[in-house]
Design a protein around this motif. Structure first.
Motif, PDB file in Angstrom:
ATOM      1  N   MET A   1     -63.271 -74.238 -65.234  1.00 62.51           N
ATOM      2  CA  MET A   1     -61.845 -74.330 -65.640  1.00 62.51           C
ATOM      3  C   MET A   1     -61.171 -75.526 -64.949  1.00 62.51           C
ATOM      4  SD  MET A   1     -60.164 -72.315 -67.693  1.00 62.51           S
ATOM      5  CE  MET A   1     -58.558 -71.668 -67.304  1.00 62.51           C
TER       6      MET A   1
ATOM      7  N   GLN B   1     -48.862 -76.925 -76.873  1.00 64.08           N
ATOM      8  CA  GLN B   1     -50.006 -77.336 -77.711  1.00 64.08           C
ATOM      9  C   GLN B   1     -50.938 -78.255 -76.906  1.00 64.08           C
ATOM     10  OE1 GLN B   1     -48.866 -78.777 -81.712  1.00 64.08           O
ATOM     11  NE2 GLN B   1     -46.935 -77.680 -81.520  1.00 64.08           N
TER      12      GLN B   1
ATOM     13  N   ALA C   1     -52.991 -76.361 -74.233  1.00 62.69           N
ATOM     14  CA  ALA C   1     -54.135 -75.671 -74.861  1.00 62.69           C
ATOM     15  C   ALA C   1     -55.311 -76.641 -74.979  1.00 62.69           C
ATOM     16  CB  ALA C   1     -53.729 -75.133 -76.227  1.00 62.69           C
ATOM     17  N   ALA C   2     -55.039 -77.898 -75.351  1.00 65.57           N
ATOM     18  CA  ALA C   2     -56.108 -78.907 -75.453  1.00 65.57           C
ATOM     19  C   ALA C   2     -56.645 -79.248 -74.073  1.00 65.57           C
ATOM     20  CB  ALA C   2     -55.572 -80.169 -76.131  1.00 65.57           C
ATOM     21  N   TYR C   3     -55.742 -79.342 -73.099  1.00 69.54           N
ATOM     22  CA  TYR C   3     -56.151 -79.672 -71.727  1.00 69.54           C
ATOM     23  C   TYR C   3     -57.105 -78.608 -71.176  1.00 69.54           C
ATOM     24  CZ  TYR C   3     -55.937 -80.050 -66.670  1.00 69.54           C
ATOM     25  OH  TYR C   3     -56.275 -80.128 -65.348  1.00 69.54           O
ATOM     26  N   GLU C   4     -56.799 -77.342 -71.475  1.00 71.52           N
ATOM     27  CA  GLU C   4     -57.649 -76.270 -70.941  1.00 71.52           C
ATOM     28  C   GLU C   4     -59.066 -76.335 -71.491  1.00 71.52           C
ATOM     29  OE1 GLU C   4     -55.099 -72.904 -71.493  1.00 71.52           O
ATOM     30  OE2 GLU C   4     -54.070 -73.308 -69.575  1.00 71.52           O
ATOM     31  N   LYS C   5     -59.223 -76.928 -72.682  1.00 68.66           N
ATOM     32  CA  LYS C   5     -60.575 -77.069 -73.254  1.00 68.66           C
ATOM     33  C   LYS C   5     -61.312 -78.276 -72.685  1.00 68.66           C
ATOM     34  CE  LYS C   5     -59.751 -74.822 -77.648  1.00 68.66           C
ATOM     35  NZ  LYS C   5     -58.840 -75.172 -78.702  1.00 68.66           N
ATOM     36  N   THR C   6     -60.586 -79.388 -72.477  1.00 69.51           N
ATOM     37  CA  THR C   6     -61.280 -80.635 -72.125  1.00 69.51           C
ATOM     38  C   THR C   6     -61.109 -81.030 -70.652  1.00 69.51           C
ATOM     39  OG1 THR C   6     -59.369 -82.024 -72.622  1.00 69.51           O
ATOM     40  CG2 THR C   6     -60.833 -81.546 -74.452  1.00 69.51           C
TER      41      THR C   6
ATOM     42  N   GLY D   1     -63.026 -85.293 -83.498  1.00 67.23           N
ATOM     43  CA  GLY D   1     -62.299 -84.099 -83.056  1.00 67.23           C
ATOM     44  C   GLY D   1     -61.143 -83.787 -83.986  1.00 67.23           C
TER      45      GLY D   1
ATOM     46  N   GLU E   1     -55.978 -80.797 -83.121  1.00 67.32           N
ATOM     47  CA  GLU E   1     -55.626 -80.040 -81.904  1.00 67.32           C
ATOM     48  C   GLU E   1     -56.217 -80.666 -80.645  1.00 67.32           C
ATOM     49  OE1 GLU E   1     -57.026 -78.544 -84.644  1.00 67.32           O
ATOM     50  OE2 GLU E   1     -55.094 -77.804 -85.396  1.00 67.32           O
ATOM     51  N   GLY E   2     -57.130 -81.644 -80.803  1.00 67.49           N
ATOM     52  CA  GLY E   2     -57.726 -82.276 -79.627  1.00 67.49           C
ATOM     53  C   GLY E   2     -58.848 -83.217 -80.035  1.00 67.49           C
TER      54      GLY E   2
ATOM     55  N   THR F   1     -57.563 -87.088 -74.300  1.00 63.85           N
ATOM     56  CA  THR F   1     -57.584 -86.272 -75.514  1.00 63.85           C
ATOM     57  C   THR F   1     -56.258 -86.486 -76.236  1.00 63.85           C
ATOM     58  OG1 THR F   1     -58.929 -84.621 -74.395  1.00 63.85           O
ATOM     59  CG2 THR F   1     -57.768 -83.890 -76.374  1.00 63.85           C
TER      60      THR F   1
END
Ligand code: UTP
Length: 291
Positions: A1, A146, A149-154, A180, A183-184, A246
């Motif tokens: 994470m 929004q 949410a993208a930051y948490e993935k990448t 991509g 959303e990201g 991103t």
């Protein structure tokens, strides 16, 4: 994470020259859209995205921004005594918790990059959100949510982008779009104010960022850019090469409230959505259109 984004920076030290004389003694960020100042919308957006600490980079004539996020005992007392409890409740709901705000000063408006750099001690070694309060976004969820949410993935740096007409592209910072979804997606390049022929896409950088703390040392090493100001884009280009970015093509609509037309359009769009005034306001608008 990736490390959680807890801090947001709001640069509010600019001179607002496009809005003179309104901004001679009053900060641009306090201009109201219907009845809430621009800075309050930006703080609301940050709160919704889970931000816990709000850092304001202020300058001369910006003291009312600090007052806006403070208690106003005389006003509260008067509202209470006059039974205006709904207004009182609203005021209290907007108040940040004690210790949640910090204010630092940019003594001279040397550019956005310099304003961000002024927040380095308060941000420390953490990723942070950067919100330009004169950009107002009407979206659900908010644009910063929004992006988080993208930051948490990448776990990368994130920028919000939106489409513009190719004819207007040379007024903006433009990104190249790699693989991509909206959303990201991967950002391949960033170009400041390109000609339509040189623009890598029609996606512009639009005033919301999630940045890693390495941006501070990059800003401190760069000189003045376009217009003699220390820009943020130059440092972001270096950050892109080192760490990647991103892009989030956000869902929603933006209003550039630093410009007169953007500000007036925002007032119309927000007023028409307000149950308490929309009907009467629409009638007035129609009457003005017929004049
Ligand atoms: P702008 O370029 O839109 O604001 O900066 P400005 O310079 O105040 O406005 P104009 O162009 O003269 O009309 C975007 C945000 O960055 C802040 C501004 O306060 C605004 O919120 N800013 C800009 C700073 O804090 N310091 C600066 O040196 C420049």
């Amino acid at each position: 994470m990736p490390k959680r984004v807890r801090i947001a920076v709001f640069p509010v030290a600019g001179l607002g020259t496009r809005f003179l004389p309104a901004t001679k003694a009053m900060p641009k960020e306090m201009l109201p859209v219907v009845d809430r100042p621009l800075i309050q919308y930006a703080v609301d957006e940050a709160k919704e995205a889970g931000i816990e600490h709000f850092v304001f980079v202020t300058g001369r004539n910006k003291g009312v921004i600090e007052d806006h996020f403070d208690r106003q005992f005389e006003l509260e007392w008067t509202l209470e005594n006059r039974g205006k409890l709904e207004a009182l409740e609203k005021l209290r709901a907007d108040l940040p918790v004690a210790g949640q705000t910090s204010f630092t000063r940019q003594q001279e408006p040397l550019g956005l990059g310099h304003a961000v750099w002024c927040a380095r001690e308060m941000v420390g070694d953490e990723p942070f959100a950067l919100l330009l309060p004169d950009m107002l976004f009407k979206s659900t969820p908010g644009v910063l949510a929004q992006m988080i949410a993208a930051y948490e993935k990448t776990g990368k740096n994130v920028i919000a982008v939106e489409e513009v007409e190719m004819g207007e592209i040379s007024s903006y910072g433009v990104v190249g779009r790699g693989p991509g979804p909206d959303e990201g997606f991967e950002v391949t390049e960033m170009v400041e104010k390109p000609t339509p022929e040189d623009a890598p896409s029609n996606l512009i950088i639009s005033g919301r960022y999630v940045l890693q703390p390495e941006i501070f040392s990059l800003i401190s090493r760069q000189g003045k850019g376009i217009g003699g100001e220390i820009q943020i884009t130059d440092a972001m280009q270096k950050l892109l090469a080192d760490q990647g970015f991103t892009g989030v093509k956000y869902k929603g609509r933006s209003f550039d409230c630093g410009s007169k037309v953007g500000f007036l359009s925002a007032n119309i769009a927000y007023a028409l959505e307000r149950d308490d005034i929309s009907e009467e306001f629409l009638k007035e608008l129609k009457a003005s259109a017929l004049m």
